[in-house]
Scaffold this motif. Structure first.
Motif, short mmCIF file in Angstrom:
data_model
loop_
_atom_site.label_atom_id
_atom_site.label_comp_id
_atom_site.label_asym_id
_atom_site.label_seq_id
_atom_site.Cartn_x
_atom_site.Cartn_y
_atom_site.Cartn_z
N SER B 412 -62.31 -7.69 8.99
CA SER B 412 -61.48 -8.41 9.95
C SER B 412 -62.35 -9.29 10.85
N VAL B 413 -61.64 -10.03 11.72
CA VAL B 413 -62.30 -10.76 12.79
C VAL B 413 -61.72 -10.22 14.09
N ASN B 414 -62.33 -10.52 15.23
CA ASN B 414 -61.72 -10.15 16.50
C ASN B 414 -62.09 -11.21 17.52
N GLY B 415 -61.77 -10.96 18.76
CA GLY B 415 -61.97 -11.98 19.79
C GLY B 415 -63.40 -12.14 20.27
N LEU B 437 -58.17 -8.75 14.93
CA LEU B 437 -57.98 -7.62 15.83
C LEU B 437 -57.95 -8.13 17.27
N THR B 438 -56.97 -7.66 18.03
CA THR B 438 -56.83 -8.18 19.39
C THR B 438 -57.72 -7.40 20.36
N GLU B 449 -50.11 -7.72 27.22
CA GLU B 449 -50.35 -9.11 27.65
C GLU B 449 -51.78 -9.55 27.33
N LYS B 450 -52.72 -8.68 27.63
CA LYS B 450 -54.12 -9.01 27.38
C LYS B 450 -54.38 -9.19 25.89
N ARG B 451 -53.74 -8.36 25.08
CA ARG B 451 -53.95 -8.45 23.63
C ARG B 451 -53.40 -9.79 23.12
N ILE B 452 -52.28 -10.17 23.66
CA ILE B 452 -51.68 -11.45 23.26
C ILE B 452 -52.60 -12.61 23.65
N GLU B 453 -53.21 -12.48 24.83
CA GLU B 453 -54.16 -13.49 25.27
C GLU B 453 -55.31 -13.64 24.28
N ILE B 454 -55.81 -12.50 23.84
CA ILE B 454 -56.92 -12.54 22.87
C ILE B 454 -56.45 -13.20 21.56
N ALA B 455 -55.25 -12.85 21.16
CA ALA B 455 -54.70 -13.46 19.93
C ALA B 455 -54.72 -14.99 20.06
N LYS B 456 -54.32 -15.46 21.22
CA LYS B 456 -54.27 -16.92 21.42
C LYS B 456 -55.66 -17.53 21.40
N LYS B 457 -56.62 -16.79 21.95
CA LYS B 457 -58.00 -17.28 21.93
C LYS B 457 -58.50 -17.38 20.47
N ILE B 458 -58.18 -16.36 19.69
CA ILE B 458 -58.62 -16.37 18.29
C ILE B 458 -58.01 -17.57 17.54
N ILE B 459 -56.73 -17.84 17.82
CA ILE B 459 -56.06 -18.97 17.17
C ILE B 459 -56.78 -20.27 17.50
N LYS B 460 -57.17 -20.39 18.76
CA LYS B 460 -57.82 -21.62 19.22
C LYS B 460 -59.17 -21.81 18.52
N VAL B 461 -59.95 -20.75 18.51
CA VAL B 461 -61.29 -20.86 17.90
C VAL B 461 -61.16 -21.12 16.39
N ALA B 462 -60.22 -20.41 15.75
CA ALA B 462 -60.01 -20.62 14.30
C ALA B 462 -59.71 -22.10 14.05
N GLY B 463 -58.87 -22.67 14.91
CA GLY B 463 -58.51 -24.08 14.78
C GLY B 463 -59.73 -24.98 14.83
N GLU B 464 -60.67 -24.63 15.68
CA GLU B 464 -61.89 -25.44 15.78
C GLU B 464 -62.68 -25.41 14.48
N TYR B 465 -62.53 -24.34 13.72
CA TYR B 465 -63.20 -24.25 12.41
C TYR B 465 -62.34 -24.85 11.29
N GLY B 466 -61.17 -25.36 11.66
CA GLY B 466 -60.28 -25.94 10.64
C GLY B 466 -59.47 -24.89 9.90
N ILE B 467 -59.31 -23.73 10.53
CA ILE B 467 -58.53 -22.68 9.88
C ILE B 467 -57.13 -22.65 10.49
N SER B 468 -56.13 -22.75 9.63
CA SER B 468 -54.74 -22.83 10.08
C SER B 468 -54.26 -21.46 10.55
N THR B 469 -53.33 -21.45 11.50
CA THR B 469 -52.81 -20.17 12.00
C THR B 469 -52.12 -19.36 10.91
N LYS B 470 -51.65 -20.03 9.86
CA LYS B 470 -50.98 -19.25 8.81
C LYS B 470 -51.97 -18.35 8.07
#
Lengths: 227, 803
Positions: B412-415, B437-438, B449-470
């Motif tokens: 897996s990956v995590n925040g 993993l959150t 709430e904090k876990r959701i925040e981490i999820a959003k951070k992961i989405i953002k960083v993944a995006g910077e690598y060109g990885i889609s949220t799907k």
């Protein structure tokens, strides 16, 4: 021109499967073995798709040498088989890779099932060759061409190496996904290459060159068909 | 302009058949088309030019069959270079107005890859790489990988293209009439893998005419986020007795292709049987059809070499059992590299209905990278289920993703910044669906709430690598309720939010919830049901746990995800209920025959399950070793003798061997539990020789030898002489068995014997296989020829007694 054709296969020939599995015609006093065989047949009943690619080539037989246009090969047995023919159909047939997967899987899970899968695959590709040759026969006779029994590399003195030329002229990898490795093993494993002679005259029964087991000199083979 | 830009501007046209044209110009059957690049460059140029004149934007250089199997390095360079020169010259000569491009064209190598063939995946990659390097040097605009009928070889070619160039890559596969590749992949499976690998356009070519390929094309269009390519044949070849022709003429072809364009196909061309006339007609018929916008599809997918698994409304079961945590027997299997045990753990879970297998083979003291690679290779040879690569060892993760035949799930990956920096580049390169993993540098947050925040951070960083949220699936972390009673509800709260508000898939390793509590099954299954209700997309579970299955099947039924209740009825009908189990146990006492004990009867009759159960019962009050010597070995002897006297047949012998194996598995577990060490007979190295890939005979021998207590070291098939020698030396094995099926592989056997005699002269060599006999075996220097598996066993036993 290379043609590709897909065939629907006839129902399993259970007697042949039993022969390949080494249980012959005996009725076994072992229900578990019989159950295992039926489970295997049931599991594989829908996985086979028979594909064949073939070309028709003019041929010339000169002594022991057969000239098939794309290659020349020395083989007494083939020369005999093709005598009186002016052309031949060269084909490759495969029962597909699904059965290979099951054989590999069951070698890990149940070796007896692997053995039956192996036998089923052998029966299927032979059935496919039969279906294809029956079809050729029908088509051929429309144009007054009569078929010889099919002949494969490894039969008699026809060298296995000849498969290389056959696979090349048939463009097998591209047409039906059959390839040959450096040891001349075909993948998928349940594949066959063969040559079918066509003559203007029907072959007289008693002069027919041997077919299948009859053409083979290995008399002590466990799989030899008992007459 | 880069082709990738061009594709956004308008419809893009490829060329038609090359082989077809060459045969017309006199190429002989069996002659290699690419040799004409050197012998008849003017004809090749002329053909390319006629396609440009007909309206093609891109012609494929005549390099389809040019690879290191057909030519040596130098000749290959010459042929590929000449091909590209011809194509470029044609572009210069043609004065039609469209933009013109030249592609390096790569077709199949003509060998099937392991495990069904002998070609190694990395060898395939490097062979394609050589062709790519030459193409890049000659300045092609794009790499076209076409007519591939195997997903694995397709992946090897794409990796070679990506690792050796920055060029756009187009991939088209040859689908059969059943809508699948020869090796079984569905269009969706190909799409998942190829989009994961970052291919720029995907589609179909060859094998069939446009009408027959329409189904596959539509499926690709429905799911693809990249442009789709269609390059069909001019129908099927026909012969009217006089001449041979393809049964779709240019007019009909152009009508069919216009329909494809209407459906949304962006890149059009033709394959076998098509000529410049076809391309011209096609261009005219499709030029004015408006281009459909290509949208990013939101589906979350993973795939194997046969099929894709879609993360949609129906929750997915992921089997957690390939994992040594808390499992003594599994740890032992890893230490001994007992692959059969590990593989059966996968196969058994498959039987229990899981759709994905988690693979975790990390254990202190073993080389996890090598073990992971081996496990993934062997698992994908026996099961078509997609795999979840479960490791925190980056070397193991990359090895697994590289050789995996499909789009894997990654656990897996995590925040944590550091972890994201390691994992995301691998996901970008090989594709994959990553479990996120959150948690982060500060550990696991206590609140949703904090876990959701981490999820959003992961989405953002993944995006910077060109990885889609799907390609992210969120694990809101299941913690033990006994450690923190508020934890379960926070986990579910975060899960609910991610699934319902953020519309993203979720996953949980469910069993953690009950850690430290008695009767964990009760909590696990109920929590699983709650999680499903909150929108769990996939559960990593123990599929052998009946209560988990009950919860899952009930959920599907009650949520209208089980049409006609079929799944539930099948499950419920086969679901053991407690009362029946007791009855069965009573009945078990019967069934012994003559002087045989019940266990002996089960072994002789080949009843696997029964033999296993009876042995387990006996172990309660009988010593393990006594069971082996008094029960199992005598039973095996009966069958062995029966086989030798021809009163029993090979399948019976094998079924008894399997029944005995099931009994031994219990014995092994008992010995392991007691802490005693297992006594084994001599080591026996066994292999099918180099070049030979049929190893059922060898495996039969292996199973029987193991039954008789020999320590069998199975090297597999297609094994080089050097590897056999090395194994014999390092294991100090006194016996080695070699198998060869073909006359063509007997020389490899002979070579292996020569090397063994030189480097390990004390080792006895036993040979077998269809083409051998006693005299021949003696001639090539073997110590013993076995005509069947039992003879090998007899030889080994005699050796053991002489020792």
């Amino acid at each position: 021109m290379i043609y590709t054709k897909v065939f629907t296969l006839p129902p399993f020939n259970e007697a042949e499967i039993r022969r390949y599995a080494g249980i012959g015609r005996e009725t076994l006093d072992a229900q578990s073995v019989e159950d295992c065989l039926s489970q295997c047949m049931n599991e594989t009943k829908d996985i086979f798709q028979g594909t064949v690619c073939y070309v028709t080539v003019p041929i010339r037989v000169c002594g022991d040498e057969v000239d098939l246009q794309f290659a020349k090969v020395k083989s007494k047995a083939l020369a005999k088989n093709l005598s009186g023919c002016e052309k031949a159909v060269v084909f490759a047939a495969t029962a597909g890779i699904q059965i290979d997967r099951l054989i590999v899987k069951y070698q890990k899970k149940s070796i007896s099932k692997a053995l039956f899968m192996q036998a089923i695959g052998a029966e299927r590709v032979e059935s496919l060759c039969d279906v294809f040759c029956d079809w050729l026969k029908e088509e051929g006779e429309k144009q007054k061409n009569y078929l010889r029994p099919r002949f494969s590399p490894g039969y008699g003195d026809l060298p296995l190496e000849f498969q290389k030329d056959m696979v090349k002229v048939l463009d097998c990898t591209k047409k039906i996904g059959v390839s040959l490795n450096e040891s001349l093993l075909m993948t998928p494993s349940k594949s066959v290459t063969a040559i079918v002679g066509m003559g203007k005259l029907p072959c007289e029964e008693n002069k027919l060159p041997g077919k299948g087991c009859d053409s083979c000199s290995k008399r002590d083979c466990d799989y030899r068909k008992v007459k | 302009m880069d082709i990738r830009e061009e594709l956004k501007n308008g419809r893009f046209y490829l060329d038609g058949g090359m082989g077809t044209m060459l045969y017309e110009k006199g190429l002989q059957s069996g002659e290699r088309p690419e040799e004409w690049n050197l012998s008849h460059p003017e004809i090749i140029t002329q053909i390319h030019k006629s396609y440009f004149d007909a309206g093609s934007n891109l012609v494929c250089a005549n390099t389809f069959g040019a690879n290191l199997f057909s030519y040596d390095r130098e000749k290959l360079e010459e042929i590929v270079t000449a091909a590209i020169v011809c194509a470029k010259k044609a572009a210069a000569l043609s004065d039609t107005p469209q933009k013109k491009y030249v592609a390096l064209d790569m077709g199949p190598l003509g060998r099937l890859l392991k495990p069904y063939g002998t070609l190694d995946f990395e060898d395939a990659v490097s062979m394609f790489a050589t062709t790519v390097q030459i193409g890049v040097k000659q300045g092609v605009d794009v790499i076209v990988i076409e007519t591939m009928n195997d997903s694995y070889e397709t992946k090897a070619a794409v990796l070679a293209a990506k690792e050796n160039s920055d060029l756009p890559v187009f991939v088209t596969n040859a689908y059969g009439e059943d809508g699948k590749l020869m090796t079984g992949a569905s269009p969706l499976a190909m799409l998942a893998m190829l989009e994961g690998l970052g291919v720029d356009a995907i589609g179909v070519n060859c094998s069939l005419g446009p009408k027959q390929l329409m189904g596959v094309v539509k499926e690709l269009l429905q799911h693809a986020s990249v442009p789709v390519i269609a390059k069909p044949n001019a129908g099927l070849p026909k012969n009217d007795g006089v001449r041979t022709y393809y049964d779709v003429d240019p007019k009909e072809f152009s009508v069919d292709m216009a329909e494809m364009a209407e459906e949304g196909v962006c890149i059009l061309g033709g394959c076998c049987g098509t000529t410049p006339q076809y391309i011209k007609a096609m261009v005219q018929a499709t030029r004015d059809i408006a281009l459909k916008e290509i949208t990013e599809k939101k589906e979350t997918l993973v795939s194997s070499y046969t099929h894709a698994v879609v993360f949609g409304n129906k929750p997915i079961l992921i089997g957690e059992r390939i994992n040594p945590t808390g499992k003594k027997r599994f740890k032992q299997a890893l230490q001994e590299q007992d692959m059969d045990y590990i593989l059966n753990e996968g196969l058994n879970q498959e039987e229990k209905g899981v759709q994905i297998l988690d693979v975790n083979v990390g254990l202190p003291g073993i080389d996890e990278g090598a073990m992971m690679e081996k496990t993934v290779c062997e698992l994908q040879a026996v099961t078509a289920l997609p795999l979840q690569i479960d490791t925190s060892n980056m070397e193991a993760m990359e090895k697994a993703l590289r050789i995996y035949n499909g789009k894997a799930m990654i656990n897996s990956v995590n925040g944590k910044q550091e972890v994201m920096e390691q994992v995301f580049p691998l996901v970008k390169k090989y594709g994959g669906l990553v479990v996120a993993l959150t948690l982060d540098e500060d550990g696991i947050p206590t609140t949703a709430e904090k876990r959701i925040e981490i999820a959003k951070k992961i989405i953002k960083v993944a995006g910077e690598y060109g990885i889609s949220t799907k390609d992210l699936i969120f694990d809101t972390l299941c913690m033990s309720v006994s450690a923190d009673v508020t934890a379960p509800m926070e986990t579910l709260k975060a899960l609910h939010y991610i699934k319902e508000e953020m519309k993203l898939p979720t996953v949980l390793g469910v069993s953690n919830i009950s850690f430290g509590l008695p009767r964990r099954d009760i909590i696990n299954s109920n929590f699983f049901a709650f999680a499903l209700e909150e929108g769990l997309s996939a559960g990593i579970i123990n599929p052998y746990a009946l209560d988990m299955q009950k919860a899952y099947h009930s959920y599907l039924l009650l949520h209208n995800l089980d049409e006609n209740c079929d799944g539930y009825i099948e499950f419920a009908t086969n679901c053991p209920d407690e009362v029946a189990t007791v009855k069965k146990a009573e009945n078990k006492k019967e069934g012994s025959e003559g002087t045989l004990t019940p266990l002996q009867t089960a072994v002789v009759k080949g009843l696997k399950e029964k033999a296993g159960n009876l042995c387990a019962e006996l172990l309660a009050n009988k010593d393990a070793l006594a069971i082996v010597n008094e029960e199992i070995v005598p039973a095996l002897d009966i069958v062995g003798k029966g086989f030798e006297n021809k009163t029993m047949f090979l399948p019976q012998l094998l079924m008894s061997a399997e029944a005995a194996k099931a009994a031994f598995e219990n014995i092994k577990a008992a010995i392991l539990k007691s802490g005693a060490s297992q006594e084994m007979k001599s080591k026996f190295v066994i292999a099918t020789v180099k070049g030979d890939i049929h190893d059922i005979g060898k495996n039969i021998v292996k199973v029987l030898l193991e039954n008789y207590g020999f320590d069998v070291i199975d090297l597999g098939k297609d094994v080089s002489p050097e590897d056999v020698v090395e194994a014999v030396l390092s294991e100090e094995a006194p016996m080695c068995g070699l198998s060869a099926l073909m006359t063509t592989t007997v020389p490899a056997m002979e070579e292996t014997i020569v090397q063994l005699k030189e480097k390990a002269p004390q080792c006895k060599i036993i040979v077998g296989g269809a083409v051998l006999n006693r005299e021949y075996a003696a001639r090539i220097g073997a110590d013993y020829y076995s005509k069947d598996a039992m003879e090998t066993v007899r030889y080994a036993i005699e050796y053991e007694e002489r020792k």
